[in-house]
Scaffold this active site. Structure first.
Site, short mmCIF file in Angstrom:
data_model
loop_
_atom_site.label_atom_id
_atom_site.label_comp_id
_atom_site.label_asym_id
_atom_site.label_seq_id
_atom_site.Cartn_x
_atom_site.Cartn_y
_atom_site.Cartn_z
N CYS A 201 -26.71 31.12 -71.15
CA CYS A 201 -27.07 30.60 -72.63
C CYS A 201 -26.09 30.24 -73.33
CB CYS A 201 -28.10 31.23 -73.36
SG CYS A 201 -28.32 30.54 -74.99
N CYS A 204 -26.17 32.41 -76.68
CA CYS A 204 -26.05 33.88 -76.80
C CYS A 204 -25.26 34.39 -75.60
CB CYS A 204 -27.31 34.50 -77.31
SG CYS A 204 -28.52 34.69 -75.76
N CYS A 217 -33.62 30.11 -72.78
CA CYS A 217 -33.01 31.67 -72.85
C CYS A 217 -33.76 32.55 -73.03
CB CYS A 217 -31.89 31.82 -74.00
SG CYS A 217 -31.20 33.09 -74.05
N CYS A 220 -32.55 34.64 -76.64
CA CYS A 220 -32.71 34.26 -78.04
C CYS A 220 -33.65 32.88 -78.46
CB CYS A 220 -31.25 33.59 -78.32
SG CYS A 220 -30.69 32.07 -77.49
N ASP A 338 -5.39 22.00 -59.58
CA ASP A 338 -5.97 23.08 -59.18
C ASP A 338 -7.25 22.64 -58.22
OD1 ASP A 338 -7.69 25.22 -58.74
OD2 ASP A 338 -7.60 25.93 -60.57
#
Length: 412
Positions: A201, A204, A217, A220, A338
């Site tokens: 999430c 949170c 979520c 929360c 990368d």
């Protein structure tokens, strides 16, 4: 807002003229379009030039990790139904390139601007957009871009209290988190094929639950908002529940999603979905993407895929086996140096296709394909790879600078 007064000061006019001259010199020297260097020179002479150029335009900003160039093009086509458009159609999407694009559009009513994710907040501050389209956030250019949660936070802070109408994809939790700080959001159910960047999430850090097409979520209560626009098969559903057919020359589900978001943006400016979607049919290719070109008596379809989300969407639209596939990967500064993202791509989806590998980082890709138990051959260059393919159509998938290399080689 659009009007007819000239917002340009003498200094701004000098900056525009100088920028155009430098861009023209760059083109004459064969150094590309010149839009970035021209824009840099113009902004040096007048740091407020971007804001001045945007003053007389109704501005739309488009930002995302995937699909922003195509969506910018689709929105521009749709809005041409309502007036002249200026756009950075070739994808120069940082402030210098955007400034160059706007400097060329003195008669325009609308500015449709693709913006690099890192620069969205600043460009939004400078251009006072009427509408901002947010499509998705996923991992990309790992050495240059912040990780996705930080980008979402950057958007959220930069767009807090924005006067713009935000058109946002409600299927991407990171986009929802970013857009939720804005008072005026139109949610579009555009889908999210790649979900590996959205398991925690953004609010949170809790674990995201994903029953069916929904998400929330469990810790929360942050959850998917209810959309007012949606992609449904080959149709766009508008806020009144009407279904409008999508007719595109561009392939794949991702482009239908881009069309759905574009139709929602067009409606903000009073262009009805039917008109917007009909105009989008004009788009055959976007900066060479999806073009089919003849090369060495074969038909090569050129496909751009520059991160795991893009490769996943691209694999879903290539011809079925045994269509040959050429893969080309570079890791120059414009790509991100990368290449660890190659390990996030599911190359087992290419099982059954003869695969030919080229590009600066062909050996990195070869190791990845070996681990995925794919049959492939490493080739020196495009010519050699094409000669090893049977007659007919070849799918060619490349990341950013590898795609530019390919276009130069095939004369596209």
């Amino acid at each position: 807002m659009a009007g007819n007064s000239d917002p340009l000061t003498p200094r701004a006019k000098l900056a525009v003229t100088a920028g155009k001259a430098v861009a023209a010199a760059s083109r004459a020297a064969g150094r590309g379009s010149g839009s970035v260097i021209g824009g840099r020179v113009a902004l040096k002479l007048d740091p407020d030039l971007l804001g001045r150029l945007a003053q007389n335009l109704d501005v739309v900003l488009v930002s995302a990790t995937n699909g922003k160039t195509t969506t910018t093009r689709l929105i521009a086509e749709a809005l041409r139904a309502a007036g002249p458009v200026v756009s950075n159609a070739l994808g120069a999407n940082m402030p210098a390139g955007i400034t160059s694009a706007l400097a060329g559009g003195s008669e325009a009513k609308f500015g449709v601007i693709e913006v690099d994710e890192k620069y969205l907040a600043g460009v939004a501050r400078d251009t006072a957009p009427k509408c901002i389209a947010l499509l998705n956030l996923s991992r990309d250019q790992l050495d240059r871009a912040a990780e996705t949660r930080m980008l979402a936070e950057n958007w959220r802070e930069g767009l807090a209290g924005s006067k713009a109408v935000i058109v946002a994809n409600c299927d991407d939790p990171l986009v929802v988190w970013a857009a939720s700080s804005s008072p005026n959001v139109i949610w579009v159910a555009a889908g999210q094929m790649w979900q590996e960047d959205a398991w925690s999430c953004p609010s949170c850090g809790g674990v995201m639950q994903r029953p069916g097409d929904d998400w929330f979520c469990g810790e929360c209560g942050f959850r998917r908002p209810t959309p007012t626009w949606a992609l449904s098969g080959d149709h766009v559903l508008d806020p009144h529940g009407s279904a409008w057919p999508i007719h595109l020359q561009l392939p794949g589900r991702a482009n239908k999603a881009n069309a759905a978001s574009s139709a929602a943006v067009a409606a903000v400016f009073g262009v009805p979905p039917q008109v917007a979607l009909e105009r989008m049919y004009q788009v055959q290719a976007v900066a060479g993407r999806y073009d089919v070109v003849q090369f060495q008596d074969r038909d090569l379809r050129l496909l751009l895929a520059k991160n795991p989300a893009g490769w996943l969407e691209t694999f879903s639209l290539i011809d079925p086996p045994p269509a040959p596939v050429i893969l080309s990967v570079n890791a120059r500064s414009a790509d991100g140096t990368d290449t660890s993202w190659l390990w996030d791509v599911d190359y087992t989806r290419l099982t059954g296709h003869p695969i030919f590998v080229i590009g600066d980082r062909k050996l990195d890709l070869a190791v990845r394909l070996e681990v995925a138990n794919q049959h492939f051959q490493v080739c020196d260059n495009l010519d050699q790879a094409v000669q090893m393919c049977p007659p007919g159509r070849i799918e060619v998938i490349a990341n950013y600078t590898a795609f530019q290399d390919l276009r130069r080689r095939v004369g596209n």
